[in-house]
Design an enzyme around this catalytic site. Structure first.
Site, mmCIF file in Angstrom:
data_model
loop_
_atom_site.group_PDB
_atom_site.id
_atom_site.type_symbol
_atom_site.label_atom_id
_atom_site.label_comp_id
_atom_site.label_asym_id
_atom_site.label_seq_id
_atom_site.Cartn_x
_atom_site.Cartn_y
_atom_site.Cartn_z
ATOM 1 C CB SER A 236 -0.844 0.050 1.329
ATOM 2 O OG SER A 236 -0.110 -0.301 2.404
ATOM 3 C CG ASP B 190 -2.263 4.932 8.393
ATOM 4 O OD1 ASP B 190 -0.932 4.585 8.695
ATOM 5 O OD2 ASP B 190 -2.706 4.589 7.314
ATOM 6 C CG HIS C 229 -0.871 3.699 4.636
ATOM 7 N ND1 HIS C 229 -1.198 2.931 5.547
ATOM 8 C CD2 HIS C 229 -0.372 2.787 3.710
ATOM 9 C CE1 HIS C 229 -1.626 1.740 5.197
ATOM 10 N NE2 HIS C 229 -0.849 1.442 4.073
#
Length: 350
Positions: free
Chosen positions: A109, A320, A323
């Protein structure tokens, strides 16, 4: 008489300097290491796009402003290498240069982060140009600019080696096998693998070499073995005269003791060597094929403020710190990519 002699030589001296100056500049620029630098404020040039207005296709988890992030200083930073400047990203030039070509990202990702950033940067350069944006499966996404016949593809593959699911053992990573990689094709291939090798969770992970399946293998050693298998596949299957191969470096995460929550400014360097970087350096330097290394580790180590944190759209209980917000740090990765592909005097490689 001496003065007359020097005046006589002066025009010839200028001619000589003019002749060698471009060469001297070229050599100096070739030595520029894009990975070493600092984050500087560049307002109003940054951000390079408005995520909500210019890029409606950004996934929810990366669109930090839409998810309610209140501060915006993190959008204003430009990466400044110590020895040179990154060239400005020219989306029209990029599309013209790669007309009729395919650029493929292969990885986890974090590759998705970079792929979506590149799609945004190109889309805002030609906002009236028709495009198609398709996530065919959870493992294949394609952004295509119809007028230029340029395809920007992301293939989800977190390990770059074969994996299988076993009912009892869970996921088995086959460290010496790359048998199913027939989908890796394009004029530019940009690979990434790191984070999945070190994830911890409830699902057990086993490693396999030959017929031997191991549960207690060191993850770092497994990463080295898997990356070496990938490198051997590249050396054996990719024609460097037809395909440019790039390794998207390790993007630092900030989970652990110092979380990214409420961080609004970059940190300052230097930083200790990030785990895994030495493995990447060693594997790439021993390849027969020429693989460009986009070394983004230090710049991401410094950008503790660049993560979505609790602004992912999933509620404040989920943080998070792996990311990256878009717009944000991945745009710089694509500025580096642009420098490698179109501004070849700027790149740094092993």
């Amino acid at each position: 008489m001496t003065l007359d002699f020097l005046l006589h030589l002066l025009p010839h001296t200028f001619v000589l300097l003019w002749a060698v100056a471009p060469t001297l500049y070229y050599v100096h620029a070739q030595e520029c290491d894009l990975s070493k630098g600092e984050w500087v404020v560049d307002d109003p040039y940054y951000p390079l796009y408005d995520a909500s207005r210019d890029c409606p296709f950004i996934v929810q988890g990366f669109n930090c402003l839409r998810n309610g992030r209140p501060d915006q200083d993190y959008l204003k930073y430009r990466w400044k290498p110590f020895a040179c400047d990154l060239p400005r990203f020219d989306g029209v030039k990029f599309l013209e240069t790669y007309r009729g070509k395919k650029i493929m990202f292969v990885g986890d990702s974090i590759s998705d982060n970079m792929w979506q950033s590149l799609a945004c940067l190109l889309h805002i350069a030609v906002p009236e140009s028709n495009y198609t944006f398709t996530r065919l499966t959870k493992h294949l996404s394609i952004f295509r600019f119809l007028a230029y016949e340029v395809s920007i593809v992301w293939v989800k593959d977190g390990y770059l080696v074969d994996t299988v699911r076993d009912r009892e053992k869970g996921r088995i990573i086959k460290l010496d096998s790359v048998s199913s990689r027939y989908k890796w094709n394009g004029d530019v291939l940009i690979f990434n693998t790191y984070h999945w090798w070190f994830h911890t969770g409830e699902t057990p992970i086993h490693f396999q070499v030959g017929n031997e399946i191991m549960k207690d293998m060191d993850n770092t050693e497994a990463y080295k073995t898997g990356l070496t298998t990938w490198s051997n596949w590249i050396d054996s299957n990719i024609d460097p005269s037809k395909t440019t191969v790039i390794f998207q470096g390790i993007a630092a995460a900030h989970s652990g003791e110092k979380h990214c929550l409420e961080q609004t400014k970059p940190e300052e360097g230097p930083k200790p060597t990030y785990p895994g970087v030495d493995i990447v350096q060693n594997v790439l330097s021993n390849m027969k094929s020429h693989v460009y290394w986009l070394d983004i580790t230090l710049q991401t180590q410094l950008r503790i403020d660049g993560h979505p944190s609790v602004f992912t759209g999933r509620g404040t209980s989920y943080e998070d710190c792996s990311h990256w917000c878009l717009a944000g740090a991945p745009d710089t990765w694509n500025e580096m990519l642009y420098a490698v592909l179109l501004g070849n005097r700027y790149y740094y490689h092993l």
